[in-house]
Structures are given as structure tokens and as C-alpha cells.
Write a protein that holds these residues in place. Structure first.
Motif, PDB file in Angstrom:
ATOM      1  N   GLN A  43       0.833  -1.215   0.000  1.00 36.11           N
ATOM      2  CA  GLN A  43       0.000   0.000   0.000  1.00 36.11           C
ATOM      3  C   GLN A  43       0.864   1.261   0.000  1.00 36.11           C
ATOM      4  N   SER A  44       1.833   1.304   0.903  1.00 35.96           N
ATOM      5  CA  SER A  44       2.636   2.520   1.041  1.00 35.96           C
ATOM      6  C   SER A  44       3.441   2.804  -0.237  1.00 35.96           C
ATOM      7  N   VAL A  45       4.038   1.762  -0.779  1.00 35.87           N
ATOM      8  CA  VAL A  45       4.921   1.940  -1.930  1.00 35.87           C
ATOM      9  C   VAL A  45       4.110   2.273  -3.195  1.00 35.87           C
ATOM     10  N   ILE A  46       2.948   1.622  -3.339  1.00 38.95           N
ATOM     11  CA  ILE A  46       2.126   1.898  -4.533  1.00 38.95           C
ATOM     12  C   ILE A  46       1.553   3.319  -4.447  1.00 38.95           C
ATOM     13  N   LEU A  47       1.128   3.721  -3.251  1.00 40.16           N
ATOM     14  CA  LEU A  47       0.623   5.098  -3.112  1.00 40.16           C
ATOM     15  C   LEU A  47       1.754   6.114  -3.266  1.00 40.16           C
ATOM     16  N   ASP A  48       2.984   5.650  -3.098  1.00 32.60           N
ATOM     17  CA  ASP A  48       4.168   6.474  -3.367  1.00 32.60           C
ATOM     18  C   ASP A  48       4.547   6.433  -4.857  1.00 32.60           C
ATOM     19  N   GLU A  49       3.711   5.820  -5.666  1.00 30.12           N
ATOM     20  CA  GLU A  49       3.829   5.813  -7.124  1.00 30.12           C
ATOM     21  C   GLU A  49       4.865   4.846  -7.690  1.00 30.12           C
ATOM     22  N   PHE A  50       5.184   3.789  -6.911  1.00 31.65           N
ATOM     23  CA  PHE A  50       5.952   2.667  -7.460  1.00 31.65           C
ATOM     24  C   PHE A  50       4.955   1.551  -7.746  1.00 31.65           C
ATOM     25  N   ASP A  51       4.835   1.156  -8.989  1.00 28.58           N
ATOM     26  CA  ASP A  51       3.762   0.234  -9.378  1.00 28.58           C
ATOM     27  C   ASP A  51       4.187  -1.219  -9.172  1.00 28.58           C
ATOM     28  N   LEU A  52       4.167  -1.646  -7.930  1.00 28.19           N
ATOM     29  CA  LEU A  52       4.510  -3.037  -7.598  1.00 28.19           C
ATOM     30  C   LEU A  52       3.431  -3.988  -8.095  1.00 28.19           C
ATOM     31  N   LYS A  64      11.826   1.691   2.810  1.00 28.49           N
ATOM     32  CA  LYS A  64      12.239   2.169   4.147  1.00 28.49           C
ATOM     33  C   LYS A  64      11.102   2.971   4.782  1.00 28.49           C
ATOM     34  N   LYS A  65      10.549   3.901   4.004  1.00 23.35           N
ATOM     35  CA  LYS A  65       9.455   4.745   4.506  1.00 23.35           C
ATOM     36  C   LYS A  65       8.251   3.866   4.883  1.00 23.35           C
ATOM     37  N   ALA A  66       7.960   2.892   4.048  1.00 20.01           N
ATOM     38  CA  ALA A  66       6.823   1.995   4.304  1.00 20.01           C
ATOM     39  C   ALA A  66       7.024   1.247   5.615  1.00 20.01           C
ATOM     40  N   VAL A  67       8.210   0.664   5.781  1.00 17.49           N
ATOM     41  CA  VAL A  67       8.477  -0.127   6.993  1.00 17.49           C
ATOM     42  C   VAL A  67       8.364   0.763   8.225  1.00 17.49           C
ATOM     43  N   GLU A  68       8.882   1.981   8.126  1.00 11.89           N
ATOM     44  CA  GLU A  68       8.881   2.877   9.294  1.00 11.89           C
ATOM     45  C   GLU A  68       7.482   3.378   9.652  1.00 11.89           C
TER      46      GLU A  68
END
Ligand code: DHB
Ligand code: FE
Length: 311
Positions: A106-115, A174-178
Motif C-alpha cells: 500500500q505505502s509503496v504503490i501510493l508512493d507511485e511505485f507500481d509493484l 524504508k518509509k513503508a516499513v517505518e
């Protein structure tokens, strides 16, 4: 809060898995390779992560050439070992961490990385061999010491992601995990490489100078590594040397300043230069030391020389 406390870089040569599975680790050829991971296993036992994120590549085991996601995050509860031609490796099923994996997605996709989200996946030597190297031999009826979130990266079919994209994805992880509420200590693995080429006229290529400069800069100046174009990996580190971009995801997920706590390099294992590094986020005080001793990259010198091409 969860946090990424350290990064591990490790080659994932399939023959290392075969040496373990066939009890050949005491043979001099393999002993040389495994001896480099004794300290790492001690470090792993001491560090005791709650979860590991393992960045690796699938070698047409779980995904055929019909479907090749650039970045695929394993969100399942478990990941069985893949059959790579000789039956599945005799290792434990990898337990996942669906809650943290879903949060990262969720965090990474909303950060615009299309996992790509993967809810069912087998894992090949790219993931299981580094786990063995850091955790030792494990039989199928045993357990790996921690749950694992697999992150499969396409480095088998052109175009793979750029090193810069990988590094930025690491930062997003990193941001997602934190932002995950539970107190979890996470270790992230970058696997694959170092220099190797499996087929074609340059099969057997190893470039130690390039590999060592890569390891130096991974610690001290990873931004420099993010500027290396694909063609330079191919030219200098061989066709499969492109696997090294995955180490930049691991590095991006760490703090800017890290302490290199361990390094090992040996040539060869199978066709590959085996590289291994352990990086911990810099402790107060040690960052200054890292700053005082910057490592100069001599890419120009590394550019033309390969030190081993098997004919
Ligand atoms: C070899 C190395 C790899 O990284 C891989 O995925 C397959 C084979 C080798 O050295 O043979
Ligand atoms: Fe590989």
C-alpha cells in the motif's frame, strides 16, 4: 514502529545450494566459499531480525517468460521452494509476513511505485541460497529463523529497472516499513551478482576490479552507483552482472551513512564471483569516520579490464 536495521548483500549461485543439499561443503572448492559466511551466520544469530525482506530475481521458475513483472512483492503466508529441474530444494517452506507485506504494498504503490502484488508464488535459488548462506543448512522439516517477504525483480529480460529506480524503491520501502505500527526489526537482503556471464562468447567472465569498486561504493557512495547505465553492467560485469542492480534496493532502504561490518569476496563459485557484504545503519560517531575516508572509484580503470574469461 518497525525499522530496517541492516542490509545484507549476497550472491545466490545455484551450485552453492546444490553443494549444501548434496553434503559437499567440506570439499576444498566449496569450503572456500562457505568459510566466508561463518561470521555472517554468527552476525545473523546475534541480530535476530523479526522479518527479512529478500530482494532477489526469479529465474523463470515461478514466472515463465509469459509474464515478467518488474517488481513483484510476495504478500502470501508462505512460499514453497520451486522445482528448478531437479525437484524442489530440500529446504523449509518460506513463511511470509502478509501484514507487513500488504502494508509495504500500500505505502509503496501510493508512493507511485507500481509493484505487482503476488499472493501465490514459489521461490527459487535466488532467494533460498542467500537464506542458507546467512542461516545455515535447514532441512524441510525445520523452519527458517524468521519470516520473509520476497521482492522479485526482473533482471532476466530486457529492460530491467535502472539502478536509480531500484535505489529509490529501496527508499520507499524504508518509509513503508517505518510507518508500520508494530515494533519489528527488519533486515533487507539484496541478492545476485556479482560479475558473471553464463552463456555466449564471454561465458565465465569475472571482473574483480569492477566488483570490488561496486562493494566500496555500496558502502560509501551508493548515489554514484545509481548512475551506472545497463550497458556498463553488461560490458563490465557480464550479462548476468545486471543482477547487481538489486543490491541498490537494499542500499536505498538503509540510512545514507552505514557501517560496513563485514565483507567477503571469492572467485569463482560455479560461473560467478561471490560477493557478500553486511551493512548496518551508522551508529552515532561512526558516520564521521565514514566521511573522513571516502573511497575513490576508479571506474575508468575498471572499464576495460576483465580478469577472467573462461574459454
Ligand atoms: C549461476 C549464477 C547465478 O546467479 C544464477 O542465477 C545461475 C547460475 C552460475 O554461476 O552458474
Ligand atoms: Fe542469478
Amino acid at each position: 514502529m518497525a525499522k530496517i536495521i541492516a542490509g545484507v548483500g549476497s550472491s545466490h549461485v545455484p551450485a552453492i545450494g546444490a553443494a549444501l543439499d548434496n553434503n559437499r561443503t567440506e570439499e576444498p572448492y566449496w569450503k572456500r566459499v562457505f568459510s566466508g559466511f561463518v561470521k555472517s551466520q554468527e552476525w545473523m544469530e546475534k541480530t535476530k531480525p523479526d522479518v527479512a525482506i529478500v530482494v532477489y530475481n526469479d529465474h523463470a521458475s515461478a514466472f515463465s517468460v509469459d509474464l515478467i513483472p518488474t517488481f513483484a512483492l510476495g504478500c502470501a503466508a508462505e512460499f514453497p521452494p520451486a522445482d528448478e529441474g531437479w525437484g524442489p530444494r530440500p529446504v523449509p517452506v518460506v513463511q511470509g509476513h502478509p501484514a507487513l507485506a500488504a502494508h509495504i504494498a500500500q505505502s509503496v504503490i501510493l508512493d507511485e511505485f507500481d509493484l505487482t502484488i503476488v499472493n501465490k508464488m514459489e521461490v527459487d535459488h535466488g532467494l533460498t541460497v542467500p537464506l542458507n548462506l546467512l542461516c545455515g543448512k535447514r532441512n524441510p522439516d525445520e523452519k527458517w529463523p524468521f519470516p520473509v517477504i520476497p521482492l522479485a525483480v526482473n533482471v532476466v529480460m530486457y529492460p530491467p529497472p535502472t539502478g536509480h529506480r531500484c535505489y529509490m524503491l529501496g527508499k520507499a520501502i524504508k518509509k513503508a516499513v517505518e510507518s508500520f505500527p508494530d515494533d519489528l526489526n527488519v533486515v533487507i537482503f539484496g541478492t545476485g551478482g556479482l560479475s558473471h556471464q553464463i552463456s555466449g562468447p564471454r561465458a565465465g567472465l569475472i571482473n574483480s576490479k569492477w566488483d570490488k569498486a561496486f562493494l566500496d561504493n555500496l558502502s560509501k557512495d551508493p548515489v554514484k552507483l545509481t548512475k551506472i547505465p545497463h550497458i556498463d553492467y553488461m560490458r563490465e560485469a557480464g550479462a548476468e552482472g545486471i543482477e547487481m542492480v538489486m543490491w541498490l534496493i537494499m542500499r536505498g532502504a538503509l540510512e545514507n551513512k552505514v557501517d560496513e561490518v563485514y565483507r567477503f569476496y571469492t572467485v569463482p563459485a560455479s560461473n560467478t564471483a561471490v560477493g557478500h557484504i553486511i551493512l548496518e545503519n551508522a551508529k552515532r560517531g561512526s558516520a564521521r569516520k565514514a566521511k573522513r575516508a571516502p573511497t575513490k572509484v576508479r571506474r575508468a580503470a575498471a572499464r576495460t579490464k576483465v580478469d577472467r574469461v573462461r574459454s
